[in-house]
Every structure is written in C-alpha cells, then in structure tokens.
Design a protein around this motif. Structure first.
Motif, PDB file in Angstrom:
ATOM      1  N   GLU A 180      36.822  53.365  36.197  1.00  8.94           N
ATOM      2  CA  GLU A 180      35.676  54.095  35.630  1.00  8.94           C
ATOM      3  C   GLU A 180      34.448  53.185  35.553  1.00  8.94           C
ATOM      4  OE1 GLU A 180      34.403  56.450  31.519  1.00  8.94           O
ATOM      5  OE2 GLU A 180      36.342  55.469  31.630  1.00  8.94           O
ATOM      6  N   TRP A 181      34.606  51.993  35.000  1.00 10.70           N
ATOM      7  CA  TRP A 181      33.475  51.080  34.814  1.00 10.70           C
ATOM      8  C   TRP A 181      32.931  50.590  36.157  1.00 10.70           C
ATOM      9  CZ3 TRP A 181      32.235  45.900  35.611  1.00 10.70           C
ATOM     10  CH2 TRP A 181      31.125  45.424  34.892  1.00 10.70           C
ATOM     11  N   LEU A 182      33.818  50.209  37.060  1.00 12.23           N
ATOM     12  CA  LEU A 182      33.370  49.712  38.366  1.00 12.23           C
ATOM     13  C   LEU A 182      32.631  50.797  39.151  1.00 12.23           C
ATOM     14  CD1 LEU A 182      36.499  47.596  39.309  1.00 12.23           C
ATOM     15  CD2 LEU A 182      34.197  46.705  38.803  1.00 12.23           C
ATOM     16  N   THR A 183      33.105  52.039  39.070  1.00 14.11           N
ATOM     17  CA  THR A 183      32.419  53.149  39.735  1.00 14.11           C
ATOM     18  C   THR A 183      31.016  53.319  39.170  1.00 14.11           C
ATOM     19  OG1 THR A 183      34.531  54.251  40.170  1.00 14.11           O
ATOM     20  CG2 THR A 183      32.544  55.615  40.274  1.00 14.11           C
ATOM     21  N   GLN A 184      30.885  53.234  37.840  1.00 17.51           N
ATOM     22  CA  GLN A 184      29.566  53.338  37.207  1.00 17.51           C
ATOM     23  C   GLN A 184      28.638  52.208  37.639  1.00 17.51           C
ATOM     24  OE1 GLN A 184      30.527  53.384  33.035  1.00 17.51           O
ATOM     25  NE2 GLN A 184      31.208  55.514  33.066  1.00 17.51           N
ATOM     26  N   GLN A 185      29.204  51.063  38.010  1.00 14.82           N
ATOM     27  CA  GLN A 185      28.399  49.917  38.428  1.00 14.82           C
ATOM     28  C   GLN A 185      28.016  49.996  39.907  1.00 14.82           C
ATOM     29  OE1 GLN A 185      27.473  47.960  35.830  1.00 14.82           O
ATOM     30  NE2 GLN A 185      28.782  49.410  34.742  1.00 14.82           N
ATOM     31  N   GLY A 186      28.546  50.989  40.644  1.00 11.85           N
ATOM     32  CA  GLY A 186      28.216  51.143  42.053  1.00 11.85           C
ATOM     33  C   GLY A 186      29.228  50.537  43.009  1.00 11.85           C
ATOM     34  N   VAL A 187      30.456  50.304  42.539  1.00 13.02           N
ATOM     35  CA  VAL A 187      31.504  49.760  43.403  1.00 13.02           C
ATOM     36  C   VAL A 187      32.123  50.904  44.206  1.00 13.02           C
ATOM     37  CG1 VAL A 187      33.749  48.597  43.457  1.00 13.02           C
ATOM     38  CG2 VAL A 187      31.961  47.810  41.883  1.00 13.02           C
ATOM     39  N   ARG A 188      32.289  50.669  45.506  1.00 11.28           N
ATOM     40  CA  ARG A 188      32.882  51.672  46.392  1.00 11.28           C
ATOM     41  C   ARG A 188      34.402  51.495  46.459  1.00 11.28           C
ATOM     42  NH1 ARG A 188      31.943  52.495  52.889  1.00 11.28           N
ATOM     43  NH2 ARG A 188      32.978  54.518  53.007  1.00 11.28           N
ATOM     44  N   PHE A 189      35.126  52.589  46.237  1.00 11.01           N
ATOM     45  CA  PHE A 189      36.575  52.607  46.346  1.00 11.01           C
ATOM     46  C   PHE A 189      36.980  53.287  47.644  1.00 11.01           C
ATOM     47  CE2 PHE A 189      36.028  51.780  41.899  1.00 11.01           C
ATOM     48  CZ  PHE A 189      37.107  50.973  41.580  1.00 11.01           C
ATOM     49  N   PHE A 203      53.827  50.309  40.749  1.00 11.09           N
ATOM     50  CA  PHE A 203      52.685  50.195  39.840  1.00 11.09           C
ATOM     51  C   PHE A 203      51.558  51.107  40.319  1.00 11.09           C
ATOM     52  CE2 PHE A 203      54.640  45.910  40.070  1.00 11.09           C
ATOM     53  CZ  PHE A 203      55.148  45.850  38.788  1.00 11.09           C
ATOM     54  N   ASP A 204      50.727  51.583  39.380  1.00 15.14           N
ATOM     55  CA  ASP A 204      49.531  52.323  39.770  1.00 15.14           C
ATOM     56  C   ASP A 204      48.567  51.367  40.454  1.00 15.14           C
ATOM     57  OD1 ASP A 204      50.483  54.694  38.768  1.00 15.14           O
ATOM     58  OD2 ASP A 204      49.219  54.692  36.982  1.00 15.14           O
ATOM     59  N   ILE A 205      47.957  51.857  41.535  1.00 13.27           N
ATOM     60  CA  ILE A 205      47.055  51.033  42.340  1.00 13.27           C
ATOM     61  C   ILE A 205      45.846  51.841  42.793  1.00 13.27           C
ATOM     62  CG2 ILE A 205      48.940  49.617  43.265  1.00 13.27           C
ATOM     63  CD1 ILE A 205      48.436  51.304  45.948  1.00 13.27           C
ATOM     64  N   CYS A 206      44.824  51.154  43.254  1.00 14.87           N
ATOM     65  CA  CYS A 206      43.726  51.739  44.020  1.00 14.87           C
ATOM     66  C   CYS A 206      43.077  50.595  44.790  1.00 14.87           C
ATOM     67  CB  CYS A 206      42.732  52.484  43.147  1.00 14.87           C
ATOM     68  SG  CYS A 206      41.829  51.430  42.026  1.00 14.87           S
ATOM     69  N   PHE A 207      42.260  50.934  45.763  1.00 14.72           N
ATOM     70  CA  PHE A 207      41.667  49.925  46.629  1.00 14.72           C
ATOM     71  C   PHE A 207      40.156  49.950  46.573  1.00 14.72           C
ATOM     72  CE2 PHE A 207      45.831  50.592  48.481  1.00 14.72           C
ATOM     73  CZ  PHE A 207      46.219  49.315  48.860  1.00 14.72           C
ATOM     74  N   LEU A 208      39.550  48.769  46.499  1.00 12.67           N
ATOM     75  CA  LEU A 208      38.114  48.640  46.687  1.00 12.67           C
ATOM     76  C   LEU A 208      37.867  48.624  48.184  1.00 12.67           C
ATOM     77  CD1 LEU A 208      38.343  47.621  43.722  1.00 12.67           C
ATOM     78  CD2 LEU A 208      36.465  46.101  44.262  1.00 12.67           C
ATOM     79  N   HIS A 209      36.912  49.414  48.622  1.00 15.41           N
ATOM     80  CA  HIS A 209      36.587  49.514  50.036  1.00 15.41           C
ATOM     81  C   HIS A 209      36.016  48.183  50.527  1.00 15.41           C
ATOM     82  CE1 HIS A 209      35.060  51.164  53.764  1.00 15.41           C
ATOM     83  NE2 HIS A 209      35.702  52.291  53.487  1.00 15.41           N
ATOM     84  N   PRO A 210      36.331  47.799  51.763  1.00 15.06           N
ATOM     85  CA  PRO A 210      35.787  46.536  52.269  1.00 15.06           C
ATOM     86  C   PRO A 210      34.296  46.599  52.622  1.00 15.06           C
ATOM     87  CG  PRO A 210      37.195  47.561  53.919  1.00 15.06           C
ATOM     88  CD  PRO A 210      37.312  48.391  52.665  1.00 15.06           C
ATOM     89  N   ALA A 247      30.958  46.356  47.352  1.00 16.56           N
ATOM     90  CA  ALA A 247      32.281  46.544  47.955  1.00 16.56           C
ATOM     91  C   ALA A 247      32.908  45.181  48.198  1.00 16.56           C
ATOM     92  CB  ALA A 247      32.163  47.343  49.245  1.00 16.56           C
ATOM     93  N   GLY A 248      33.991  45.148  48.930  1.00 19.97           N
ATOM     94  CA  GLY A 248      34.756  43.921  49.152  1.00 19.97           C
ATOM     95  C   GLY A 248      34.165  42.949  50.152  1.00 19.97           C
TER      96      GLY A 248
END
Length: 166
Positions: free
Chosen positions: A102-111, A123-130, A139-140
């Motif tokens: 939630e916080w990273l998305t608000q900061q403009g991070v692309r998933f 485990f629960d996971i998600c990926f930051l887009h490169p 992004a990454g």
C-alpha cells in the motif's frame, strides 16, 4: 557520503529471503550451486502455469536461512521465461507485506502484474517491476525484486538483533 532523508516507512525490510537463478539446464546450475558450493537441496517446485521446474536450495539456518532457487523452464519457448535474466530475482523478507505494498504504491513504485499471492515456499509474495513507467516512476531499475511476507519467527529473530545489525 551524503545520506538521503528517510521517509517514515510503515514496514521494514528484514533481510534476504531468496535468490532465484534461472538457466536452461538445472543440472548445470546444480553442478555449481550444490556440488561445488555446497548448498543443500531442500525441496522442489514445478508449475506449468509459471513454466518453472525448480530445485529449492538453502544456505544458513533458522530464520536466517536464505533460499536459493535454481529455475529451469518447463518449455524454453513459452513465457514466463525463467531462464532469461529478467526473471532472475532477489527476494526480501518484509515484516508487513500488505502495508508495504500500500505505502510503496502511494509513493509511485511499480509492481509487476499478479498482485499479492502465495509463492512456491508458501509465503505471500509480490514483485516490484524491473522497469518504471510514467504512472509509476519508481521500479527495480532492471532488477526484479520479490517482496516476501516474513513469518512471525523471522520477524521476532530480526527484532532481537542489535540496532546496528538491522
């Protein structure tokens, strides 16, 4: 060296959870990582949907164990192409994955597409887009980064570390 101001982040990156390495021949990966470097194979994972046949290896122990996934595509002609460099990735233990996303998305991070879901290790996971884009300018920078929800015992172990070590 100048320190950048640190935002009030509602989560912590606790440490490295995994390193995922892909190749067209898992036996060649095993030769280096298992036979030469001594990592232990602790499991396997196979998914037609994710086009992956992987050996799950480990280095270290307890909550500080790091998983090293040796990935081979089931079909090298299909996507996702786990043997190509863009799908090699590093996984980070996160103490509160939902808040982090939630916080990273608000900061403009692309998933990357797919959202939060259960990963191969359970485990629960998600990926930051490169790669960033206009809508999400952070992004990454060429690296695929997996955020992994740390289980309570990992969160507790990292909380016991001296402040300078975390």
């Amino acid at each position: 060296m100048t320190r950048l101001p640190q935002p009030d982040r509602p989560f912590k990156v606790l440490g490295i959870q995994q390193i995922a390495i892909g190749g067209t021949d898992k036996q060649r990966l095993q030769k280096l990582w298992v036979e030469m470097l001594g990592l232990e194979v602790t499991g396997t994972f196979r998914s037609e949907r994710e086009n992956v046949d992987e050996d799950i290896c480990a280095i270290g122990s307890g909550p500080f164990k790091v998983e090293v996934d040796l990935m081979q595509p089931i079909d090298p002609e299909k996507k996702p192409a786990v043997h190509q460099t863009p799908l090699n990735h590093v996984g980070l233990w996160i103490d509160d994955l939902p808040r982090a996303v939630e916080w990273l998305t608000q900061q403009g991070v692309r998933f990357a597409p797919g959202g939060v879901r259960q990963g191969a290790a359970g485990f629960d996971i998600c990926f930051l887009h490169p790669k960033a884009n206009e809508a999400f300018p952070i992004a990454g920078e060429g690296v695929l980064i997996e955020l992994v929800q740390a289980p309570p015992e990992v969160v507790a172990a990292f909380a016991r570390l001296p402040a300078a070590a975390s």
